[in-house]
Write a protein that holds these residues in place. Structure first.
Motif, PDB file in Angstrom:
ATOM      1  N   LYS A   1       0.839  -1.232   0.007  1.00 47.07           N
ATOM      2  CA  LYS A   1      -0.183   0.130  -0.087  1.00 47.07           C
ATOM      3  C   LYS A   1       0.766   1.421  -0.094  1.00 47.07           C
ATOM      4  N   MET A   2       1.861   1.335   0.951  1.00 45.76           N
ATOM      5  CA  MET A   2       2.842   2.443   0.857  1.00 45.76           C
ATOM      6  C   MET A   2       3.316   2.772  -0.679  1.00 45.76           C
ATOM      7  N   GLU A   3       3.977   1.746  -1.174  1.00 43.74           N
ATOM      8  CA  GLU A   3       4.484   1.740  -2.596  1.00 43.74           C
ATOM      9  C   GLU A   3       3.530   2.090  -3.689  1.00 43.74           C
ATOM     10  N   LEU A   4       2.269   1.628  -3.602  1.00 44.06           N
ATOM     11  CA  LEU A   4       1.280   2.250  -4.242  1.00 44.06           C
ATOM     12  C   LEU A   4       0.860   3.524  -4.005  1.00 44.06           C
ATOM     13  N   ASN A   5       1.100   3.961  -3.012  1.00 41.46           N
ATOM     14  CA  ASN A   5       0.767   5.494  -2.594  1.00 41.46           C
ATOM     15  C   ASN A   5       1.933   6.364  -3.057  1.00 41.46           C
ATOM     16  N   PHE A   6       2.913   5.850  -3.015  1.00 45.99           N
ATOM     17  CA  PHE A   6       4.325   6.387  -3.522  1.00 45.99           C
ATOM     18  C   PHE A   6       4.173   6.718  -5.028  1.00 45.99           C
ATOM     19  N   VAL A   7       3.757   5.688  -5.574  1.00 44.15           N
ATOM     20  CA  VAL A   7       3.785   5.640  -7.007  1.00 44.15           C
ATOM     21  C   VAL A   7       2.352   6.863  -7.685  1.00 44.15           C
ATOM     22  N   GLU A   8       1.484   6.641  -6.960  1.00 51.05           N
ATOM     23  CA  GLU A   8       0.444   7.607  -7.238  1.00 51.05           C
ATOM     24  C   GLU A   8       0.688   9.034  -6.953  1.00 51.05           C
ATOM     25  N   SER A   9       1.595   9.337  -5.496  1.00 51.27           N
ATOM     26  CA  SER A   9       1.918  10.815  -5.556  1.00 51.27           C
ATOM     27  C   SER A   9       3.133  11.067  -6.484  1.00 51.27           C
ATOM     28  N   LEU A  10       3.998  10.239  -7.150  1.00 49.76           N
ATOM     29  CA  LEU A  10       4.724  10.646  -8.393  1.00 49.76           C
ATOM     30  C   LEU A  10       4.089  11.006  -9.403  1.00 49.76           C
ATOM     31  N   ARG A  11       3.053  10.185  -9.833  1.00 50.55           N
ATOM     32  CA  ARG A  11       2.137  10.456 -11.112  1.00 50.55           C
ATOM     33  C   ARG A  11       1.280  11.943 -10.962  1.00 50.55           C
ATOM     34  N   ARG A  12       1.045  12.204  -9.747  1.00 49.20           N
ATOM     35  CA  ARG A  12       0.145  13.484  -9.609  1.00 49.20           C
ATOM     36  C   ARG A  12       1.236  14.674  -9.780  1.00 49.20           C
ATOM     37  N   ARG A  13       2.487  14.389  -9.115  1.00 50.75           N
ATOM     38  CA  ARG A  13       3.547  15.505  -8.930  1.00 50.75           C
ATOM     39  C   ARG A  13       3.978  15.506 -10.475  1.00 50.75           C
ATOM     40  N   TRP A  14       4.227  14.702 -10.828  1.00 47.52           N
ATOM     41  CA  TRP A  14       4.724  14.777 -12.490  1.00 47.52           C
ATOM     42  C   TRP A  14       3.601  15.383 -13.366  1.00 47.52           C
ATOM     43  N   SER A  15       2.660  15.110 -13.177  1.00 46.45           N
ATOM     44  CA  SER A  15       1.269  15.644 -14.144  1.00 46.45           C
ATOM     45  C   SER A  15       1.375  17.072 -13.901  1.00 46.45           C
ATOM     46  N   VAL A  16       1.666  17.599 -12.400  1.00 44.54           N
ATOM     47  CA  VAL A  16       1.293  19.164 -12.274  1.00 44.54           C
ATOM     48  C   VAL A  16       2.462  19.668 -12.787  1.00 44.54           C
ATOM     49  N   LEU A  17       4.099  19.162 -12.910  1.00 47.48           N
ATOM     50  CA  LEU A  17       5.226  19.606 -13.338  1.00 47.48           C
ATOM     51  C   LEU A  17       5.258  19.616 -14.859  1.00 47.48           C
ATOM     52  N   GLY A  18       4.202  18.889 -15.465  1.00 46.01           N
ATOM     53  CA  GLY A  18       4.282  18.692 -16.806  1.00 46.01           C
ATOM     54  C   GLY A  18       5.281  17.690 -17.444  1.00 46.01           C
ATOM     55  N   ILE A  19       5.866  17.078 -16.609  1.00 42.59           N
ATOM     56  CA  ILE A  19       6.450  15.723 -16.994  1.00 42.59           C
ATOM     57  C   ILE A  19       5.820  14.557 -17.285  1.00 42.59           C
ATOM     58  N   ASP A  20       5.855  14.100 -18.433  1.00 47.58           N
ATOM     59  CA  ASP A  20       5.011  12.882 -19.017  1.00 47.58           C
ATOM     60  C   ASP A  20       6.163  11.829 -19.414  1.00 47.58           C
ATOM     61  N   THR A  21       5.497  10.634 -19.668  1.00 50.86           N
ATOM     62  CA  THR A  21       6.135   9.220 -19.788  1.00 50.86           C
ATOM     63  C   THR A  21       5.936   9.156 -21.445  1.00 50.86           C
ATOM     64  N   LYS A  22       5.642  10.081 -22.253  1.00 45.35           N
ATOM     65  CA  LYS A  22       5.134   9.834 -23.424  1.00 45.35           C
ATOM     66  C   LYS A  22       6.208  10.520 -24.594  1.00 45.35           C
ATOM     67  N   GLY A  23       7.468  11.140 -24.037  1.00 48.71           N
ATOM     68  CA  GLY A  23       8.357  11.370 -24.872  1.00 48.71           C
ATOM     69  C   GLY A  23       8.354  12.970 -25.036  1.00 48.71           C
ATOM     70  N   LYS A  24       7.464  13.771 -24.124  1.00 48.58           N
ATOM     71  CA  LYS A  24       7.555  15.267 -24.475  1.00 48.58           C
ATOM     72  C   LYS A  24       8.852  15.872 -24.122  1.00 48.58           C
ATOM     73  N   GLY A  25       9.420  15.594 -23.011  1.00 50.20           N
ATOM     74  CA  GLY A  25      10.575  16.030 -22.513  1.00 50.20           C
ATOM     75  C   GLY A  25      11.716  15.927 -23.547  1.00 50.20           C
ATOM     76  N   LYS A  26      11.964  14.720 -24.276  1.00 45.31           N
ATOM     77  CA  LYS A  26      12.872  14.407 -25.266  1.00 45.31           C
ATOM     78  C   LYS A  26      12.654  15.207 -26.564  1.00 45.31           C
ATOM     79  N   ASP A  27      11.462  15.473 -26.833  1.00 41.76           N
ATOM     80  CA  ASP A  27      11.254  16.386 -28.156  1.00 41.76           C
ATOM     81  C   ASP A  27      11.521  17.615 -27.866  1.00 41.76           C
ATOM     82  N   ALA A  28      11.395  18.188 -26.585  1.00 37.91           N
ATOM     83  CA  ALA A  28      11.592  19.637 -26.393  1.00 37.91           C
ATOM     84  C   ALA A  28      13.288  19.780 -26.505  1.00 37.91           C
TER      85      ALA A  28
END
Length: 829
Positions: free
Chosen positions: A183-210
Motif C-alpha cells: 500500500k505504501m509503494e502504491l501511494n508512492f507511485v500515485e504521488s509521483l504520478r500526480r506530481r509529474w502531471s502538475v510539473l508537466g513531466i510525461d512518460t510519452k516523450g515530451k521532454g525528449k522532443d523539447a
C-alpha cells in the motif's frame, strides 16, 4: 499520600493562571482539584488499574477541550503563551507516561498514547513514543504501520519505507506488514504520478522532443552566424552534447515508465509471495489493489502480475482457483456485468470440480458451494432488481446457479461430494417458493421432489452430517412429525465426523421440535393456576421424576443421553455427551425453578410489592432474597448468566426492594412470556384443594422440600451420567443463583466437581463462601488445597484466591465489599 500532595502542588500554577484569564471560576477550580485528587489517590493504590489511568486521561482531555472552547468564545487577545496554554496537554502525556511505567506490555495503551500525541500535533513526541514502543514490542505489526503512516504524513517516504522494511525483517510471516508495504509503494507511485502531471513531466516523450527542438534551434543559429573552422569545431561539440542529453533523457523516460507501470510494486509483491506463499496473502493484496484509487491500466498490470504468481505458487489449491475465477468481481460492478462475470466464474469453477482428481474433488466442491452461496447473497442486492420484466433478473440468475449445481451433481462420477448434495437441498428449500415452476420445473422444485431428492442424497452419503442436516430441514418443512422423528433417529445412528454434534442437537432447537397434541397432553403437568409453597412442597416430595421429568425438553434429553454413550468414536461420544449434559443441566434447573416458584411469586419477586399488600408482606418482601430473572424460558444459551440480585449486606437494601420505580413494559412482557410458557407445558386444568398462602419468594425457593429436590437433581447427574468438570462448573453456577442458604447443595456439587477439577472447584467454592460472608471457611478451604490437591495445584488455587481478593477474579459486584471483612493477615494469604 505524599505523592498525591506533590501532584497537587504541581497544579497550583496552571490553576491560578486559568483563574487569572477568567477561563474558570474559583468554584470550578476547586472542583477540578477535588477530581484530580480523587484520580491521584486511585493511582497510588497498591495494585493500580489501567482503567484508572484512562479515566484520568479522559478527564484531562475533556478539560482541555472545555478550555479551548472558552478561549474561542471569550476571544482573548493573543500574547505570549502562559502555563495554562500547555499544562493540560502536558498532564495528559504525563498520565500516559505513568501508566506505561506500570503496563509496559500493554500494546493497546501504547497505541492510545500515540493517537493522543498525534491529535495534539506533537510530532517529535510521536516519533519518540513509536521508537520506544518498537523497542519493547518488535513483533507487533500495528506499531510499524502507525510509525510508517506518521512518517508519510510528514512527507518522509524514505523513513516510512525503512520502518516497514525493518518490520518485515522481524515479521516476515505477517500478511498485514506486507499488505501495508504494498500500500505504501502504491501511494508512492500515485504521488509521483500526480506530481509529474502538475510539473508537466510525461512518460510519452515530451521532454525528449523539447530537447531535440532546442538542439535544432541552436544549430540553425550557428549556421546563420558562424563561419570558418572554429565554428565547425564548436558545432561538433554541440552535437555531441545533444546526443548525451538524448541518451540521458531516454534513460529517464525508461525509468519513469517502469515506475508508472508499477515495477516497484511488482517487486514488493514478488518478495511477499516468496516470503508467505499462502492464499491469505493473495486475497489481501488483490483486495487492496482492486480498491486502491489508481489508474485502470496500472491496476490491471498489477493484477496480472499477482495472478501469474498465484498460478505458479498455488496451481491446484481450490481457494486459489476460486480467487482467479472471481477476479472480475468488484464492489462497484453494475448488475448486468455482475451477472455476466458470475456466470463466467461459475463455468470455470464447475469445470474445475469436474476435472479435479478424486482426492481433491471434495475440497474443490466445498469452494464451489461457498462461491454459489456468496453469489446468491450478492445477486439478491437491490442493484439487480430494476433489471426485470416479467421475472426479476436476480431470480433468473438464482435459477441458473441451482440448475448448474444440479447438472454438475448428475455429471460427476460416484461418490458425489457431500457438500454439493447438501447445498442443492438447502438451496431448493430456501428458494423454491421464490423461483416457482416458471424458473424451475415442478419435477425438481415441488415439495415431494425435494423430499425425494433429500432422501436419495442421504442414501448416497449416509455418514455426512451436512447432507443429513439438509434432509432434516426438508423433513421438518414438508413431512409429517413421525417422519421427522424417524429421520432424526436415522441421522443420529449414521452420521460420523466433526459435525456429528450438530445432528444430535438439531431436535433440541425450539423451532425443530414437533410434538403431537397427544404427546403434549401425556407429558404436560396439570394446569392449576398459581401454586403456593404448599404445592411446591408436594411436588418436590414426589422427587425428580414428577417435578422435572414432565418438562418436554428434559424428557427428550433423558432419551438422548443414554443413546449418546453408544457412539462408536470415544472422542465424539464424550463431546456429545458433555453438550447434552450441559443442555440437560440447564433444562432441569429451569424446570425445577419454575415448578418450585409459582407464577405469582415470580411476579412479586420481579415487580416488587406493586399490589395493595399489607405492611407485613411488604417487610417480608424487602427482607427476602430475590430469585433470578428468567429472560428466555424456552432455551438457556450455553455459557450465559441470568441476572440475579446480590445478597443484601447489613444496613443495605437489595436492588429490587418494594417502592422502587420500575419500567412496566418489560414487566408485562415477562409476565406474558411466563404465562405462555406455562400454558405450553400445562395440560387440562385440575382442581386444587390447597389453600393459598401469601409467602415471599425466599420461602418458596429455600423450602426444605425444594432443597431436597435440588439435591436429588445433583445426585442423579452424578449417578446416571458422566458429567465432565465443565458440566459441574455449569451446575455450580446454576445452584449459586438460588437464595443463599447453608450451601448444602453447592457443597455436594463441589464434592463431585473437585474429583475432576480440583483447582477450579476449590477456587469457585472459596469464592462463593467469601461472597456469602463466610471468609473463615473460605480461608480453610484454600489452606487445605496444597495438602489435598498437591503443591502445584495448591499454588494455582492460591493464585486465583489472590485474584479474587484483589477484585480481579470475582464476577459479582459486591466482591470487594465482602473482602473488607477480612484482616490484613487474611488478605496476604
Amino acid at each position: 499520600m505524599e505523592r498525591v500532595q506533590f501532584q497537587q502542588e504541581q497544579m497550583l500554577a496552571e490553576l491560578k493562571d486559568l483563574v487569572q484569564k477568567s477561563l474558570f471560576t474559583q468554584k470550578e477550580v476547586k472542583q477540578i482539584m477535588q477530581k484530580r485528587t480523587a484520580f491521584e489517590t486511585a493511582l497510588v493504590r497498591r495494585i493500580p488499574k489501567k482503567s484508572d489511568f484512562l479515566r484520568y486521561a479522559t478527564y484531562e482531555m475533556s478539560l482541555e477541550a472545555l478550555r479551548r472552547k472558552r478561549v474561542e468564545r471569550l476571544k482573548l487577545p493573543k500574547g505570549p503563551p502562559s502555563v495554562s496554554d500547555y499544562a493540560l496537554v502536558r498532564r495528559q502525556f504525563q498520565i500516559f507516561e505513568r501508566a506505561l511505567k506500570k503496563f509496559k506490555g500493554d500494546v493497546g495503551l501504547w497505541i492510545q498514547y500515540i493517537q493522543v500525541a498525534k491529535k495534539e500535533g506533537a510530532r517529535a513526541l510521536v516519533g519518540r513514543i513509536t521508537a520506544r514502543a518498537l523497542q519493547l514490542h518488535p513483533n507487533v505489526p500495528a506499531l510499524y504501520v502507525l510509525a510508517a503512516s506518521h512518517e508519510l504524513e510528514h512527507l518522509s517516504p524514505s523513513a516510512a519505507r525503512a520502518l516497514l522494511q525493518r518490520g518485515i525483517r522481524l515479521n516476515s510471516d505477517s500478511v498485514e506488514m506486507w499488505r501495508e508495504y504494498v500500500k505504501m509503494e502504491l501511494n508512492f507511485v500515485e504521488s509521483l504520478r500526480r506530481r509529474w502531471s502538475v510539473l508537466g513531466i510525461d512518460t510519452k516523450g515530451k521532454g525528449k522532443d523539447a530537447i531535440k527542438v532546442k538542439g535544432k534551434q541552436t544549430n540553425v543559429a550557428d549556421d546563420l552566424g558562424a563561419s570558418g573552422l572554429e565554428d565547425e569545431i564548436q558545432g561538433d561539440h554541440d552535437s555531441m552534447d545533444v546526443d548525451l542529453q538524448e541518451e540521458a533523457v531516454d534513460e529517464d523516460e525508461a525509468a519513469r515508465k517502469q515506475i508508472m507501470d508499477g515495477a516497484i510494486v511488482k517487486a514488493v509483491i514478488s518478495n511477499a509471495v516468496q516470503a508467505i506463499p499462502k492464499i491469505e496473502l493473495f486475497i489481501s493484496i488483490q483486495e487492496l489493489i482492486s480498491r486502491y484509487p489508481s489508474p485502470l491500466s496500472l491496476r490491471e498490470t498489477l493484477l496480472d502480475h499477482l495472478h501469474a504468481l498465484l498460478r505458479n505458487t498455488l496451481p491446484s489449491l481450490p481457494a486459489a482457483i476460486k480467487l482467479a475465477a472471481t477476479r472480475a468481481f468488484t464492489a462497484d460492478l453494475p448488475g448486468v456485468q455482475l451477472v455476466d462475470a458470475s456466470r463466467n466464474a461459475n463455468n470455470v469453477l464447475s469445470e474445475a470440480v469436474r476435472t479435479s482428481s478424486a482426492e481433491a474433488r471434495e475440497g474443490m466442491a466445498r469452494v464451489y458451494v461457498e462461491f454459489i452461496d456468496e453469489l446468491i447473497r450478492k445477486t439478491a442486492d437491490d442493484s439487480l432488481r430494476f433489471y426485470s420484466s416479467a421475472l426479476s433478473a436476480f431470480a433468473r440468475h438464482k435459477a441458473f446457479l441451482i440448475s448448474s449445481l444440479h447438472l454438475l451433481i448428475q455429471q460427476l462420477p460416484s461418490p458425489t461430494p457431500a457438500a454439493l448434495l447438501a447445498a442443492h437441498v438447502r438451496l431448493l428449500l430456501r428458494h423454491h417458493a421464490l423461483l416457482g415452476s416458471a424458473l424451475l420445473p415442478p419435477k425438481v422444485n415441488s415439495p415431494e421432489k425435494i423430499l425425494h431428492v433429500s432422501r436419495k442424497y442421504t442414501s448416497q452419503a449416509p455418514s455426512s452430517a451436512a447432507v443429513w442436516l439438509a434432509r432434516l430441514d426438508a423433513e421438518k418443512q414438508f413431512a409429517q412429525p413421525e417422519d421427522v422423528d424417524r429421520a432424526w433417529r436415522s441421522a443420529r445412528e449414521n452420521v460420523l465426523g466433526d459435525e456429528q454434534e450438530d445432528v444430535w442437537l438439531w431436535g433440541l432447537r425450539p423451532e425443530d421440535v414437533q410434538r403431537s397434541p397427544a404427546s403434549e397432553d401425556s407429558q404436560s403437568p396439570s394446569r392449576s393456576g398459581p401454586r403456593t409453597v404448599t404445592q411446591a412442597d408436594d411436588n418436590a416430595r414426589e422427587g425428580q421424576g414428577q417435578v422435572v421429568r414432565d418438562d418436554p425438553d428434559v424428557a427428550l434429553l433423558e432419551l438422548l443421553l443414554p443413546e449418546s454413550k453408544r457412539i462408536w468414536s470415544p472422542a465424539a461420544a464424550s463431546a456429545i455427551h458433555e453438550v447434552l449434559l450441559m443442555r440437560y443441566a440447564a433444562a432441569t434447573h429451569r424446570a425445577l425453578l419454575q415448578r418450585c416458584c409459582p407464577l405469582e411469586v415470580y411476579q412479586r419477586s420481579q415487580h416488587g410489592n406493586d399490589d395493595d399488600d399489607d405492611d407485613d408482606d411488604g417487610q417480608q418482601q424487602q427482607q427476602a432474597h430475590r430469585p433470578q430473572q428468567i429472560h428466555n424460558t424456552d432455551q438457556t444459551p450455553r455459557g450465559t448468566r441470568h441476572a440475579s440480585t446480590s445478597t443484601p449486606h447489613a444496613g443495605g437494601s437489595t436492588s429490587g426492594s418494594a417502592g422502587q420505580p420500575r419500567d412496566r413494559a418489560p414487566q408485562q412482557q415477562q409476565q406474558q412470556d411466563l404465562a405462555t410458557h406455562r400454558e405450553q407445558l400445562a395440560g387440562p386444568p385440575a382442581p386444587t384443594t390447597t389453600t393459598t398462602t401469601r409467602a415471599g419468594p425466599a420461602a418458596a425457593l429455600a423450602h426444605p422440600a425444594t432443597v431436597e429436590a435440588r439435591l436429588t437433581r445433583v445426585r442423579r447427574l452424578a449417578a446416571a451420567y458422566t458429567p465432565s468438570p465443565r458440566v459441574w462448573a455449569e451446575v455450580f453456577r446454576q445452584e449459586a443463583e438460588w437464595p443463599r442458604g447453608d450451601g448444602g447443595v453447592l457443597g455436594a456439587v463441589y464434592e463431585f466437581w473437585r474429583q475432576g477439577d480440583g483447582v477450579g472447584a476449590t477456587a469457585a467454592w472459596a469464592a462463593w463462601l467469601l461472597r456469602s460472608g463466610r471468609g473463615a471457611d473460605a480461608l480453610a478451604v484454600v489452606g487445605r488445597a496444597r495438602s489435598v490437591l498437591g503443591e502445584e495445584a495448591g499454588e494455582e488455587v492460591e493464585r486465583r484466591w489472590k485474584a479474587i481478593l484483589d477484585g480481579r477474579g470475582g464476577e459479582e459486584e459486591d466482591a470487594d465489599a465482602d473482602v473488607t471483612g477480612l484482616t490484613d493477615e487474611e488478605r496476604s494469604l
